[in-house]
Every structure is written in structure tokens, then in C-alpha cells.
Design a protein around this motif. Structure first.
Motif, PDB file in Angstrom:
ATOM      1  N   LEU A   1     -13.288  75.116 -46.395  1.00 15.69           N
ATOM      2  CA  LEU A   1     -14.730  75.299 -46.498  1.00 15.69           C
ATOM      3  C   LEU A   1     -15.162  76.682 -47.293  1.00 15.69           C
ATOM      4  CD1 LEU A   1     -15.887  74.053 -43.017  1.00 15.69           C
ATOM      5  CD2 LEU A   1     -15.983  72.993 -45.140  1.00 15.69           C
ATOM      6  N   PRO A   2     -16.241  77.052 -47.727  1.00 18.42           N
ATOM      7  CA  PRO A   2     -16.532  78.121 -48.292  1.00 18.42           C
ATOM      8  C   PRO A   2     -17.253  78.986 -47.206  1.00 18.42           C
ATOM      9  CG  PRO A   2     -18.160  76.584 -49.128  1.00 18.42           C
ATOM     10  CD  PRO A   2     -17.089  75.862 -48.426  1.00 18.42           C
ATOM     11  N   GLY A   3     -17.067  80.349 -47.068  1.00 22.05           N
ATOM     12  CA  GLY A   3     -17.594  81.003 -45.924  1.00 22.05           C
ATOM     13  C   GLY A   3     -17.730  82.596 -46.677  1.00 22.05           C
ATOM     14  N   ARG A   4     -18.267  83.410 -45.441  1.00 22.08           N
ATOM     15  CA  ARG A   4     -18.308  84.799 -45.717  1.00 22.08           C
ATOM     16  C   ARG A   4     -18.030  85.625 -44.404  1.00 22.08           C
ATOM     17  NH1 ARG A   4     -24.372  86.764 -47.628  1.00 22.08           N
ATOM     18  NH2 ARG A   4     -23.706  85.687 -49.331  1.00 22.08           N
ATOM     19  N   ILE A   5     -17.414  86.833 -44.735  1.00 24.18           N
ATOM     20  CA  ILE A   5     -17.028  87.822 -43.679  1.00 24.18           C
ATOM     21  C   ILE A   5     -18.153  88.537 -43.004  1.00 24.18           C
ATOM     22  CG2 ILE A   5     -15.472  89.859 -43.224  1.00 24.18           C
ATOM     23  CD1 ILE A   5     -14.226  86.989 -43.909  1.00 24.18           C
ATOM     24  N   GLN A   6     -18.076  88.681 -41.762  1.00 17.99           N
ATOM     25  CA  GLN A   6     -19.143  88.941 -40.999  1.00 17.99           C
ATOM     26  C   GLN A   6     -18.737  90.053 -39.922  1.00 17.99           C
ATOM     27  OE1 GLN A   6     -21.862  86.960 -37.933  1.00 17.99           O
ATOM     28  NE2 GLN A   6     -22.923  86.568 -39.702  1.00 17.99           N
TER      29      GLN A   6
ATOM     30  N   PRO B   1     -17.352  93.048 -44.439  1.00 20.21           N
ATOM     31  CA  PRO B   1     -18.345  92.286 -44.232  1.00 20.21           C
ATOM     32  C   PRO B   1     -18.994  91.742 -45.528  1.00 20.21           C
ATOM     33  CG  PRO B   1     -18.203  94.169 -42.870  1.00 20.21           C
ATOM     34  CD  PRO B   1     -17.101  94.371 -43.811  1.00 20.21           C
ATOM     35  N   GLY B   2     -19.456  90.536 -45.712  1.00 21.91           N
ATOM     36  CA  GLY B   2     -20.421  90.225 -46.780  1.00 21.91           C
ATOM     37  C   GLY B   2     -19.425  89.501 -47.920  1.00 21.91           C
ATOM     38  N   GLN B   3     -18.016  89.748 -47.814  1.00 19.23           N
ATOM     39  CA  GLN B   3     -17.089  89.200 -48.915  1.00 19.23           C
ATOM     40  C   GLN B   3     -17.069  87.652 -48.564  1.00 19.23           C
ATOM     41  OE1 GLN B   3     -13.225  91.050 -48.184  1.00 19.23           O
ATOM     42  NE2 GLN B   3     -12.170  89.620 -49.453  1.00 19.23           N
ATOM     43  N   PHE B   4     -17.132  86.961 -49.757  1.00 12.41           N
ATOM     44  CA  PHE B   4     -16.876  85.450 -49.914  1.00 12.41           C
ATOM     45  C   PHE B   4     -15.300  85.189 -49.728  1.00 12.41           C
ATOM     46  CE2 PHE B   4     -21.020  86.109 -51.681  1.00 12.41           C
ATOM     47  CZ  PHE B   4     -21.891  85.109 -51.327  1.00 12.41           C
ATOM     48  N   ILE B   5     -15.159  84.278 -49.074  1.00 10.18           N
ATOM     49  CA  ILE B   5     -13.669  83.665 -48.944  1.00 10.18           C
ATOM     50  C   ILE B   5     -13.940  82.273 -48.675  1.00 10.18           C
ATOM     51  CG2 ILE B   5     -12.676  85.770 -47.802  1.00 10.18           C
ATOM     52  CD1 ILE B   5     -14.387  83.137 -45.656  1.00 10.18           C
ATOM     53  N   ARG B   6     -12.770  81.473 -48.728  1.00 10.92           N
ATOM     54  CA  ARG B   6     -12.487  80.071 -48.471  1.00 10.92           C
ATOM     55  C   ARG B   6     -11.585  80.027 -47.316  1.00 10.92           C
ATOM     56  NH1 ARG B   6     -15.010  76.561 -51.957  1.00 10.92           N
ATOM     57  NH2 ARG B   6     -13.971  74.856 -51.196  1.00 10.92           N
ATOM     58  N   GLY B   7     -11.922  79.186 -46.415  1.00 10.65           N
ATOM     59  CA  GLY B   7     -11.417  78.938 -45.021  1.00 10.65           C
ATOM     60  C   GLY B   7     -10.499  77.591 -45.293  1.00 10.65           C
ATOM     61  N   ARG B   8      -9.390  77.485 -44.842  1.00 15.23           N
ATOM     62  CA  ARG B   8      -8.537  76.289 -44.814  1.00 15.23           C
ATOM     63  C   ARG B   8      -8.327  76.048 -43.198  1.00 15.23           C
ATOM     64  NH1 ARG B   8      -3.700  75.647 -48.383  1.00 15.23           N
ATOM     65  NH2 ARG B   8      -4.367  73.306 -48.203  1.00 15.23           N
ATOM     66  N   ILE B   9      -9.046  74.919 -42.705  1.00 17.33           N
ATOM     67  CA  ILE B   9      -8.959  74.718 -41.136  1.00 17.33           C
ATOM     68  C   ILE B   9      -8.211  73.701 -41.003  1.00 17.33           C
ATOM     69  CG2 ILE B   9     -10.459  74.113 -39.302  1.00 17.33           C
ATOM     70  CD1 ILE B   9     -13.042  75.494 -40.678  1.00 17.33           C
ATOM     71  N   ALA B  10      -7.331  74.010 -40.136  1.00 10.84           N
ATOM     72  CA  ALA B  10      -6.190  72.939 -39.597  1.00 10.84           C
ATOM     73  C   ALA B  10      -6.536  72.080 -38.423  1.00 10.84           C
ATOM     74  CB  ALA B  10      -4.924  73.590 -39.291  1.00 10.84           C
TER      75      ALA B  10
END
Length: 393
Positions: A59-64, A291-300
Motif C-alpha cells: 500500500l502507498p502511505g506517508r510518514i507521520q 514526517p510527510g515522506q512518501f513510502i510504500r508499506g508491505r503488510i504481511a
């Protein structure tokens, strides 16, 4: 006339001889007639098998930041000095700005004077009551005068309390001229400089503090997809979110080292988008996540016991979704839509659309049309399709 007939007869004999020498190459494809049928295209295929595969959802996400505090002015005045270094860590209570305190210092002095006047008036009223107390029993002072003296004492006592509260408030306002950090964290760029006029009523923003570690990664996904995630395979229930591991892919394509855990799933679905928020928490000792950085998370989300993995090159993704080329028993090809799950390495997890034992074209599907027959590499050629050896002249 006799010469012309002889020349035509000789030309026909030459054509008949050439035909007998094997010049009819187009006849080799197994078809009839002058231009024979083309042989079926050669493709590479695999047989679908089920296996236990990890259910990975990307999933795409963002750091907070876990905690964010806005440092705002609570006193009116001119900023005299910035007391911290921008971009450094500060601790809760550390001074960050100093506002000109002279006006508020004078208000404190006025408050002290008002309290002194109130205390003097109360002392005078108390002495009157003490003098009237023995006289009222002797009827030297009327009861009305005595009641009035007691009321005056109570009023002056209230004035003292009011003056003391006003003085405390003035002192509190004076303390706001030293602007302190409300939380510990990394202080950002100052929003004002020395000489700027700040206002308590407008709550002028001075700086922002964010707690850098631990840190949140926030993802937004459709509610239906999140339900699929929770119900797929051995995915944990909502009460076991803390057991779900999450890995991050940074903007440069590299994987973030520390592994995070899901810690929150929003209990409200956005009625406009149908999306739901889930959140993971990560250690961030090296401050690599901002904070505000775009990332992609791999959720198991557990494992799928009967999962199907296909190479990504075998999956065709178009406007109507994903599809694959399926080879039937008679060698004909059909295009079938499939539902994709997560991506594991270079493979797609197929959620539905295929079953074990079917054959899928992995290479060469670009040159095949639906309904066309194919020759699979490694399989024996169908009868009648073996190339015929050429005959010599």
C-alpha cells in the motif's frame, strides 16, 4: 505457325520439370493448395499449482510524527531573541523564544499595588468590626451599623482575593514572554525572527516540534480491500493488529531496515471515498524517516494455504484489469480475467480466476490471438505439424 506452337510446347515442358524438382515449397505446412497454413506459434507455458504463500499487501502511505506540537505565542509583544538552534532536539520546558517583557512587568507591578490597597482596606474594615463588636452588646452602636461594618469587611476580603488573582494572572502572562517547548522532539525552522510582533489573541505560530522516534506510517485503503486482508488465509483478527508485521520501501526503492507493527485501524469509513485508515509504528533511531515522506508499506497479513503465484511477465494488465492467456487441452488459447492479490518479489498472488492444473502462457502471449492454437515449448509437435524434409532437385 509451326514455330510458335513448338515454342509454347517447350516452355510448358520447362515449367513441368521445375515443378517436379521440388519447387513447391509452400506446400510444407501441412495444408492443401498453393500457399500452405502457417505453423502454430511457439510459446512457453507453466502449469498452475497451489502452494502456501505469504499474503503480502503493498500500500502507498506517508510518514507521520507520533506527536506534533505547534509552538505559539501566548503573550503580546516583540520577539527579542530565538533561544534554540533550528533543526535540533529540544526537551520539554526548554526556552525557545524570548518576548519583550517590559509591558507585562509593569502590569505585574500594578497588580502588586492593587493587592496592597485591597489588603489595607480589608485591615481597616476588620478593625472597625473589632471595635463595634463590644459596643453592639452595650447598645452603644446600632445593629444596623454593626451589620454594615461586617458587610464592608467581607467586601474588602473579596477585593483582596480579586487583586491577588489579578496579580497571579499578570505574573503568568509575564512568564509567557519566555516561550518554552511543550514536548520533547526535533524543533523545526523558526516561523518568526527577532523584531517580529506576535499576538496572543491570534496565537502567532513560532515553530513546530515533532517527535522523531518512534514514528507512524499511515496508509489509506478501501474498506473492501481491508476486509479482504483480514479474512484472507490466516490473517489475524482486529484484536491482534500488533502482531502484523509491516516493512517499508523508501522513495529510492530500498527497503527500510527496522520492521514495524500495525497499531491502529480506524473504526470509521470515509463515506465519500469508502476508504479506511490503518497505521503502523516504526522505530526511527537514525532519523531516516521524516514526517510527510512518501513510502510504500508491505503488510504481511498471514499466509494463503492454497495460493497461486504467477510470474509478473505472464500477467496482462489493461483497462479492464488483469488477465492471463490459458491454453486448453486442444492447444487453443483463451484470455481469462483474474483478480490480483499482493506482489511477492517478481510474482503476483492470484486471488481468483485460476485453478490448479491449468496451463498459462508465460512467454509469447503477445503473438497469440484468442482462439488461435499454439505449440508449447517442450511438448511434442501435434500430428501433421512436423516439418517435411526438403527434396533435392
Amino acid at each position: 505457325m509451326t514455330y510458335t506452337i513448338a515454342r509454347r510446347f517447350a516452355f510448358g515442358s520447362i515449367l513441368l520439370a521445375l515443378s517436379a524438382c521440388g519447387g513447391g515449397g509452400p506446400q510444407q505446412g501441412g495444408g492443401g493448395g498453393g500457399m500452405g497454413a502457417m505453423p502454430p506459434p511457439l510459446v512457453v507455458a507453466m502449469t498452475v499449482r497451489t502452494q502456501e504463500v505469504p499474503n503480502i499487501v503493498e500500500l502507498p502511505g506517508r510518514i507521520q510524527a507520533v506527536r506534533t506540537a505547534e509552538v505559539r505565542a501566548r503573550a503580546d509583544g516583540i520577539v527579542e531573541r530565538r533561544l534554540y538552534q533550528e533543526g535540533t532536539d529540544v526537551t520539554a520546558g526548554q526556552p525557545m523564544f524570548r518576548i519583550d517583557p517590559r509591558d507585562l512587568s509593569q502590569q505585574v507591578e500594578q497588580g502588586r499595588a492593587a493587592l496592597a490597597r485591597a489588603e489595607a482596606a480589608r485591615a481597616n474594615a476588620a478593625s472597625v468590626v473589632r471595635r463595634y463588636t463590644p459596643l453592639v452588646n452595650e447598645r452603644a452602636v446600632s445593629a444596623q451599623e454593626f451589620d454594615q461594618a461586617q458587610a464592608t469587611l467581607r467586601q474588602e476580603t473579596a477585593n483582596v482575593a480579586d487583586a491577588r488573582a489579578a496579580l497571579a494572572r499578570s505574573r503568568l502572562q509575564l512568564s509567557y514572554t519566555i516561550v518554552r517547548a511543550p514536548i520533547s522532539g526535533r524543533a523545526g525552522r523558526a516561523q518568526v525572527t527577532e523584531g517580529a510582533l506576535v499576538s496572543a489573541s491570534q496565537a502567532t505560530l513560532l515553530a513546530t516540534i515533532e517527535q522523531p522516534s518512534p514514528i507512524y506510517a499511515v496508509f489509506t485503503q478501501s474498506n473492501a480491500a481491508i476486509l479482504d486482508m483480514r479474512q484472507a488465509g490466516s490473517a489475524p483478527a482486529a484484536k491482534a493488529l500488533s502482531q502484523v508485521e509491516v516493512r517499508l520501501l523508501l522513495a529510492n526503492g530500498r527497503e527500510y531496515g527496522p520492521v514495524g507493527k500495525l497499531d491502529f485501524a480506524d473504526q470509521v469509513v470515509d463515506p465519500q471515498t469508502g476508504s479506511q485508515v490503518i497505521r503502523a509504528v516504526f522505530p526511527n533511531a537514525e532519523r531516516l524517516l521524516l514526517p510527510g515522506q512518501f513510502i510504500r508499506g508491505r503488510i504481511a497479513m498471514g499466509t494463503s494455504p492454497n495460493g497461486i503465484l504467477l510470474p509478473a511477465r505472464a500477467v496482462q494488465i489493461g483497462e479492464r484489469g488483469a488477465s492471463v492467456s490459458v491454453v486448453a487441452k486442444d492447444g487453443s488459447v483463451t484470455t481469462r480475467g483474474v483478480q490480483l492479490g499482493g506482489q511477492t518479489g517478481s510474482n503476483w498472488l492470484i486471488k481468483s480466476g485460476l485453478k490448479a492444473g491449468e496451463r498459462i502462457i508465460t512467454d509469447g502471449w503477445q503473438k497469440v490471438q484468442p482462439g488461435q492454437k499454439v505449440q508449447i515449448q517442450g511438448d511434442p509437435a501435434p500430428a501433421g505439424q512436423q516439418p517435411q524434409p526438403k527434396q533435392g532437385n
